[in-house]
Design a protein around this motif. Structure first.
Motif, PDB file in Angstrom:
ATOM      1  N   GLU A   1       0.595  -1.139  -0.032  1.00  0.00           N
ATOM      2  CA  GLU A   1       0.046   0.058   0.035  1.00  0.00           C
ATOM      3  C   GLU A   1       0.881   1.364  -0.012  1.00  0.00           C
ATOM      4  OE1 GLU A   1      -2.578  -0.210   3.331  1.00  0.00           O
ATOM      5  OE2 GLU A   1      -3.857  -2.058   2.437  1.00  0.00           O
ATOM      6  N   ALA A   2       0.560   2.327  -0.743  1.00  0.00           N
ATOM      7  CA  ALA A   2       1.295   3.250  -0.941  1.00  0.00           C
ATOM      8  C   ALA A   2       0.431   4.694  -1.126  1.00  0.00           C
ATOM      9  CB  ALA A   2       2.296   3.348  -2.018  1.00  0.00           C
ATOM     10  N   LEU A   3       0.861   5.585  -1.062  1.00  0.00           N
ATOM     11  CA  LEU A   3       0.091   6.933  -1.534  1.00  0.00           C
ATOM     12  C   LEU A   3       1.069   7.820  -2.400  1.00  0.00           C
ATOM     13  CD1 LEU A   3      -0.494   8.423   2.301  1.00  0.00           C
ATOM     14  CD2 LEU A   3      -2.213   7.642   0.763  1.00  0.00           C
ATOM     15  N   ILE A   4       0.247   8.227  -3.512  1.00  0.00           N
ATOM     16  CA  ILE A   4       0.700   9.187  -4.406  1.00  0.00           C
ATOM     17  C   ILE A   4       0.592  10.480  -3.729  1.00  0.00           C
ATOM     18  CG2 ILE A   4       0.238  10.486  -6.683  1.00  0.00           C
ATOM     19  CD1 ILE A   4      -0.160   7.519  -7.883  1.00  0.00           C
ATOM     20  N   THR A   5       1.554  11.408  -3.902  1.00  0.00           N
ATOM     21  CA  THR A   5       1.551  12.579  -3.247  1.00  0.00           C
ATOM     22  C   THR A   5       1.306  13.807  -3.946  1.00  0.00           C
ATOM     23  OG1 THR A   5       3.935  12.794  -3.336  1.00  0.00           O
ATOM     24  CG2 THR A   5       3.355  11.693  -1.452  1.00  0.00           C
ATOM     25  N   PRO A   6       1.065  15.074  -3.593  1.00  0.00           N
ATOM     26  CA  PRO A   6       0.713  16.058  -4.408  1.00  0.00           C
ATOM     27  C   PRO A   6       1.929  16.191  -5.253  1.00  0.00           C
ATOM     28  CG  PRO A   6       0.109  16.537  -2.192  1.00  0.00           C
ATOM     29  CD  PRO A   6       0.663  15.256  -2.174  1.00  0.00           C
ATOM     30  N   GLY A   7       1.561  16.994  -6.324  1.00  0.00           N
ATOM     31  CA  GLY A   7       2.711  17.214  -7.364  1.00  0.00           C
ATOM     32  C   GLY A   7       2.485  16.143  -8.445  1.00  0.00           C
ATOM     33  N   ASP A   8       3.503  16.007  -9.551  1.00  0.00           N
ATOM     34  CA  ASP A   8       3.584  15.042 -10.298  1.00  0.00           C
ATOM     35  C   ASP A   8       4.686  13.973  -9.816  1.00  0.00           C
ATOM     36  OD1 ASP A   8       3.924  13.269 -12.552  1.00  0.00           O
ATOM     37  OD2 ASP A   8       4.359  14.926 -13.910  1.00  0.00           O
ATOM     38  N   PRO A   9       4.465  12.790  -9.532  1.00  0.00           N
ATOM     39  CA  PRO A   9       5.289  11.783  -8.763  1.00  0.00           C
ATOM     40  C   PRO A   9       6.143  11.146  -9.869  1.00  0.00           C
ATOM     41  CG  PRO A   9       3.043  10.812  -9.101  1.00  0.00           C
ATOM     42  CD  PRO A   9       3.035  12.281  -9.694  1.00  0.00           C
ATOM     43  N   LEU A  10       5.976  11.138 -11.068  1.00  0.00           N
ATOM     44  CA  LEU A  10       6.610  10.244 -12.167  1.00  0.00           C
ATOM     45  C   LEU A  10       7.583  11.002 -13.114  1.00  0.00           C
ATOM     46  CD1 LEU A  10       6.414   7.514 -13.431  1.00  0.00           C
ATOM     47  CD2 LEU A  10       4.629   8.231 -14.825  1.00  0.00           C
ATOM     48  N   ASN A  11       8.851  10.365 -13.105  1.00  0.00           N
ATOM     49  CA  ASN A  11       9.681  10.852 -14.142  1.00  0.00           C
ATOM     50  C   ASN A  11      10.238   9.669 -15.038  1.00  0.00           C
ATOM     51  OD1 ASN A  11      10.652  13.512 -13.422  1.00  0.00           O
ATOM     52  ND2 ASN A  11      10.886  12.531 -11.470  1.00  0.00           N
ATOM     53  N   GLN A  12      10.304  10.072 -16.457  1.00  0.00           N
ATOM     54  CA  GLN A  12      10.590   8.882 -17.345  1.00  0.00           C
ATOM     55  C   GLN A  12      11.572   9.447 -18.333  1.00  0.00           C
ATOM     56  OE1 GLN A  12       6.441   7.995 -18.457  1.00  0.00           O
ATOM     57  NE2 GLN A  12       6.609   5.970 -17.758  1.00  0.00           N
ATOM     58  N   TYR A  13      12.654   8.588 -18.424  1.00  0.00           N
ATOM     59  CA  TYR A  13      13.594   8.973 -19.456  1.00  0.00           C
ATOM     60  C   TYR A  13      14.017   7.595 -20.031  1.00  0.00           C
ATOM     61  CZ  TYR A  13      13.892  13.430 -17.493  1.00  0.00           C
ATOM     62  OH  TYR A  13      13.385  14.700 -16.864  1.00  0.00           O
ATOM     63  N   ASN A  14      14.443   7.735 -21.309  1.00  0.00           N
ATOM     64  CA  ASN A  14      15.424   6.373 -21.750  1.00  0.00           C
ATOM     65  C   ASN A  14      16.873   6.974 -21.245  1.00  0.00           C
ATOM     66  OD1 ASN A  14      13.467   5.097 -23.147  1.00  0.00           O
ATOM     67  ND2 ASN A  14      13.445   6.557 -24.752  1.00  0.00           N
ATOM     68  N   GLU A  15      17.364   5.862 -20.655  1.00  0.00           N
ATOM     69  CA  GLU A  15      18.865   6.169 -20.016  1.00  0.00           C
ATOM     70  C   GLU A  15      19.671   5.245 -20.446  1.00  0.00           C
ATOM     71  OE1 GLU A  15      17.229   8.764 -16.183  1.00  0.00           O
ATOM     72  OE2 GLU A  15      18.160   6.772 -15.809  1.00  0.00           O
TER      73      GLU A  15
END
Length: 338
Positions: A78-92
């Protein structure tokens, strides 16, 4: 409230990582359950108490600082998504010297050049060996409400399928909440398989799914913090019983004892009185009906001393049909509640 620096972005401290694999020596191993790692022994031991597993000290590859980790027994946490944008995505692409490439799919951000993998290998660059091209890398920052500390935990995956699904899920959440408020979710490791070119490939995918709330609730605006922390209680709060009618006031407002009996019937249908009439409310209604019968027993003469005659046809006694209930004997007219 005190002042804040306006030229930096405030963010919570990172307590640790949520992983879907671990290392045995120099060999990477996939895990069907969550692996929790942190520099804090306290956090890892709390995770072990909550989700099982044995805490141990561990040194990540190519690092000299030891950490703590626990290979839990939980496939879902169980988790909580917090205020703001929680996701970062890149090809690395990472080397021993650090991050060599970080691309958003069109522009490689370190060199500021167009996608290097696309330029070198064409549109099917993702079919090249992993060490030759960038990996899809998704990082989701969440809060674990049942662990100690108020910081963030980073769930990271290189799965192409998770990259597509996480992006869609988070974008829908942000469309509903505008990045405000907490949202309860489950992070679940789901085993999948894919058949291509006659070969079957099995792999885990981390799925982000709503926990304890419906899409209607999640997309209708930010949830209160109390609901996000205890989403199961929100459905109970919505199921609060409607106000109970004031049957006594309705009975007192009636003109005859038959009106009072109508009130009792409605109370019986609502389940607010006993069908046998043995409950206190039934007794009160019967007393009101008895008083009305007594008050209306003797006719009142008019100003000339005359009493108007009234012819009343005595009806045939009604029989209770299937599924119907007759009045209890103590509620019959003339019983006076005895």
């Amino acid at each position: 409230m005190g002042s804040r620096l306006l030229n930096i972005q405030a963010r919570a401290a990172e307590h640790g990582r949520l992983r879907t694999g671990y290392t045995q020596g120099n060999r990477p191993v996939r895990s069907r359950t969550w692996v929790v790692s942190s520099h804090s022994e306290e956090h890892v031991r709390a995770a072990a108490e909550l989700w099982g597993g044995k805490p141990e000290q561990w040194k990540p590859l190519n690092q000299t600082t030891e950490q703590w980790r626990v290979i839990t027994e939980a496939e879902s946490i169980e988790a909580l998504i917090t205020p703001g944008d929680p996701l970062n995505q890149y090809n690395e692409m990472w080397t021993k010297g650090g991050c060599a490439r970080r691309c958003d799919g069109q522009t490689e951000l370190i060199s500021r050049k167009p996608c290097l993998c696309l330029a070198q290998f064409g549109e099917d660059w993702h079919l090249q060996p992993k060490e030759r091209v960038c990996k899809a890398t998704s990082r989701l920052n969440v809060m674990l409400p049942d662990l100690t500390g108020m910081g963030m935990w980073r769930a990271q995956t290189h799965s192409f399928y998770a990259a597509a699904e996480w992006g869609a899920m988070v974008d829908m959440i942000l469309a509903g909440t505008n990045g405000r408020g907490f949202l309860p979710v489950n992070l679940r490791i789901e085993p999948r398989q894919r058949v291509a070119e006659g070969k079957t490939k099995r792999f885990p995918v981390v799925v982000v799914e709503l926990r304890g709330v419906t899409p209607r609730q999640a997309l209708s605006g930010p949830l209160s913090t109390a609901v996000a922390l205890n989403p199961g209680a929100s459905s109970e709060a919505l199921a609060i019983e409607a106000p109970r009618p004031d049957y006594i006031a309705e009975a007192e407002g009636g003109l005859t004892s038959e009106d009072v009996r109508d009130v009792w019937r409605r109370a019986r249908e609502a389940g607010h009185v006993s069908p046998e009439g043995s409950d206190p409310l039934s007794q009160q209604l019967m007393a009101i009906a008895a008083r009305m019968d007594a008050e209306g027993a003797e006719p009142v003469p008019d100003e000339d001393g005359a009493v108007e005659a009234e012819l009343v046809e005595e009806p045939e006694p009604a029989l209770a049909g299937p599924g119907q209930q007759s009045w209890p004997s103590v509620a019959q007219p003339g019983s006076r509640g005895r």
